[in-house]
Design a protein around this motif. Structure first.
Motif, PDB file in Angstrom:
ATOM      1  N   LEU A 221      -8.752   3.794  -1.442  1.00 28.33           N
ATOM      2  CA  LEU A 221      -8.981   3.076  -0.188  1.00 28.33           C
ATOM      3  C   LEU A 221     -10.049   3.788   0.642  1.00 28.33           C
ATOM      4  O   LEU A 221     -10.908   3.140   1.247  1.00 28.33           O
TER       5      LEU A 221
ATOM      6  N   ALA B 274      -2.222  -3.601  -1.231  1.00 25.33           N
ATOM      7  CA  ALA B 274      -3.314  -3.159  -2.083  1.00 25.33           C
ATOM      8  C   ALA B 274      -3.684  -4.320  -2.995  1.00 25.33           C
ATOM      9  O   ALA B 274      -2.805  -4.994  -3.539  1.00 25.33           O
TER      10      ALA B 274
ATOM     11  N   HIS C 249      -2.683   5.120  -3.155  1.00 26.41           N
ATOM     12  CA  HIS C 249      -3.910   4.337  -2.975  1.00 26.41           C
ATOM     13  C   HIS C 249      -4.914   4.995  -2.025  1.00 26.41           C
ATOM     14  O   HIS C 249      -6.017   4.498  -1.861  1.00 26.41           O
TER      15      HIS C 249
ATOM     16  N   ILE D 198       0.853  -1.185   0.000  1.00 27.02           N
ATOM     17  CA  ILE D 198       0.000   0.000   0.000  1.00 27.02           C
ATOM     18  C   ILE D 198       0.897   1.246   0.000  1.00 27.02           C
ATOM     19  O   ILE D 198       1.947   1.249   0.629  1.00 27.02           O
TER      20      ILE D 198
ATOM     21  N   SER E  73      -7.988  -4.169   0.189  1.00 23.65           N
ATOM     22  CA  SER E  73      -6.670  -4.377   0.770  1.00 23.65           C
ATOM     23  C   SER E  73      -6.711  -5.569   1.713  1.00 23.65           C
ATOM     24  O   SER E  73      -7.771  -6.022   2.135  1.00 23.65           O
TER      25      SER E  73
ATOM     26  N   VAL F  79      -2.513   4.820   6.026  1.00 27.01           N
ATOM     27  CA  VAL F  79      -1.530   4.334   5.052  1.00 27.01           C
ATOM     28  C   VAL F  79      -0.120   4.627   5.552  1.00 27.01           C
ATOM     29  O   VAL F  79       0.770   3.775   5.465  1.00 27.01           O
TER      30      VAL F  79
END
Length: 152
Positions: free
Chosen positions: A14, A58, A10, A6, A70, A42
């Protein structure tokens, strides 16, 4: 389906997945999540990975390169780890998360990511989250307590 670590790129996707009502109802995040909340989440995941304390990957759709959800391993204690995962509702019922978890868990690929030997994986599942219970059971998890599942 592809997996990658991740990153901040993202964050927006997300955020969308985590705020989907059907996804959010079973997560332990305080809602609604803001962009800053997910950005910090993150950042914590990145730090956790570099400190060898966990990893969040991810889940990427190979066709359109969009984030589908995820999967993460966290709270490592000796040889145990906790599992968390979420998938956008638009990808439900196609076997994507089964494919991801089977690859990571039954082949023990997550141990390479964590650089650690793990003997037990735990997952906390909301008592009404029948989809996740069925998924975990199909991979070999067993219900240890009301909302705790374990894979040995």
């Amino acid at each position: 389906v592809s997996l990658c670590l991740i990153t901040h790129k993202h964050t927006a996707s997300l955020l969308t997945v985590l705020n989907e009502p059907e996804v959010a109802q079973f997560n332990d995040y305080e809602l609604p999540l803001s962009r800053e909340d997910v950005k910090q989440m993150v950042q914590n995941d990145i730090a956790r990975y570099y400190d060898k304390q966990g990893v969040r990957l991810a889940v990427i759709n190979n066709e359109d390169r969009l984030l589908m959800g995820s999967v993460g391993f966290y709270d490592i204690l000796d040889t145990t780890v906790w599992l968390g995962f979420e998938l956008s509702t638009r990808y439900w019922s196609f076997g994507y998360m089964y494919e991801v978890l089977s690859y990571l868990i039954t082949a023990k690929h997550f141990e390479t990511l964590l650089d650690k030997k793990i003997t037990s994986i735990y997952a906390r599942v909301h008592l009404h989250n029948k989809r996740s219970m069925k998924l975990l059971s199909s991979i070999g998890f067993v219900q240890e307590q009301d909302n705790i599942w374990v894979y040995n």
